[in-house]
Motif scaffolding. Structure first.
Motif, short mmCIF file in Angstrom:
data_model
loop_
_atom_site.label_atom_id
_atom_site.label_comp_id
_atom_site.label_asym_id
_atom_site.label_seq_id
_atom_site.Cartn_x
_atom_site.Cartn_y
_atom_site.Cartn_z
N VAL A 206 0.82 -1.21 0.00
CA VAL A 206 0.00 0.00 0.00
C VAL A 206 0.86 1.26 0.00
O VAL A 206 0.56 2.23 -0.70
CB VAL A 206 -0.99 -0.01 1.19
N SER A 207 1.95 1.26 0.75
CA SER A 207 2.80 2.46 0.79
C SER A 207 3.44 2.73 -0.56
O SER A 207 3.51 3.89 -1.00
CB SER A 207 3.84 2.36 1.91
N VAL A 208 3.89 1.69 -1.25
CA VAL A 208 4.44 1.90 -2.60
C VAL A 208 3.32 2.38 -3.53
O VAL A 208 3.53 3.26 -4.36
CB VAL A 208 5.10 0.61 -3.15
N MET B 296 9.66 0.63 -14.83
CA MET B 296 10.97 0.82 -14.22
C MET B 296 12.10 0.60 -15.23
O MET B 296 13.11 1.30 -15.19
CB MET B 296 11.15 -0.10 -13.01
N ALA B 297 11.93 -0.35 -16.14
CA ALA B 297 12.94 -0.55 -17.18
C ALA B 297 13.09 0.73 -17.99
O ALA B 297 14.22 1.16 -18.29
CB ALA B 297 12.55 -1.73 -18.08
N GLY B 298 11.98 1.34 -18.34
CA GLY B 298 12.04 2.61 -19.07
C GLY B 298 12.67 3.72 -18.25
O GLY B 298 13.47 4.51 -18.75
N ALA C 28 13.00 -2.87 -5.27
CA ALA C 28 13.18 -3.86 -4.20
C ALA C 28 11.85 -4.15 -3.49
O ALA C 28 11.53 -5.31 -3.22
CB ALA C 28 14.22 -3.37 -3.19
N ALA C 29 11.09 -3.10 -3.23
CA ALA C 29 9.80 -3.29 -2.57
C ALA C 29 8.86 -4.12 -3.45
O ALA C 29 8.19 -5.05 -2.96
CB ALA C 29 9.17 -1.93 -2.25
N THR D 170 6.03 -8.99 -5.29
CA THR D 170 5.88 -10.00 -6.33
C THR D 170 6.14 -11.39 -5.77
O THR D 170 5.39 -12.34 -6.02
CB THR D 170 6.83 -9.73 -7.50
N ALA D 171 7.21 -11.54 -5.00
CA ALA D 171 7.54 -12.83 -4.41
C ALA D 171 6.40 -13.31 -3.51
O ALA D 171 6.01 -14.49 -3.54
CB ALA D 171 8.83 -12.75 -3.61
#
Length: 127
Positions: free
Chosen positions: A6-8, A80-82, A115-116, A121-122
């Protein structure tokens, strides 16, 4: 895990909504320049900023609500890749004598978001 997700999501919504208003985002100039480079000039800033803002807001809302989380995470990592390609596409704006400029630091801080979302995802993949 919910607090992290939620924070992200809140941060992503915040950055996304700012891009929906002209001159609303401190990253607007760098984002527009990167999108112009990435699309070979085919996507003008008047189109790319609302597109980026909408994508970031949708990603943020998915993270906040947990709805359509897997597609949103795929979109997040593509985004993020972009974002990180701007470090190579815009070296004059991102680096000064091998040290990141303020704009470069703005991009590099996204390592924390990556990282978050890797953690989210994991967790999602183990469900």
């Amino acid at each position: 895990m919910t607090v992290l997700r939620v924070s992200v999501g809140v941060v992503y919504c915040w950055f996304g909504v700012l891009k929906l208003f002209p001159a609303g985002s401190p990253a607007e100039e760098i984002a527009a320049a990167a999108m112009t480079k990435l699309t070979g000039g085919l996507l003008p800033a008047a189109v790319s900023m609302p597109l980026l803002g909408t994508a970031e807001t949708v990603i943020g809302l998915a993270l906040i609500t947990g709805l359509l989380l897997r597609p949103a995470l795929i979109l997040f990592f593509a985004h993020m890749a972009g974002v990180f390609t701007s470090l190579a596409l815009l070296p004059g704006q991102m680096w000064h004598h091998g040290v990141p400029t303020l704009e470069g630091q703005y991009v590099l801080k996204n390592v924390i978001l990556v990282a978050a979302c890797l953690t989210v995802t994991a967790d999602e993949l183990t469900r």
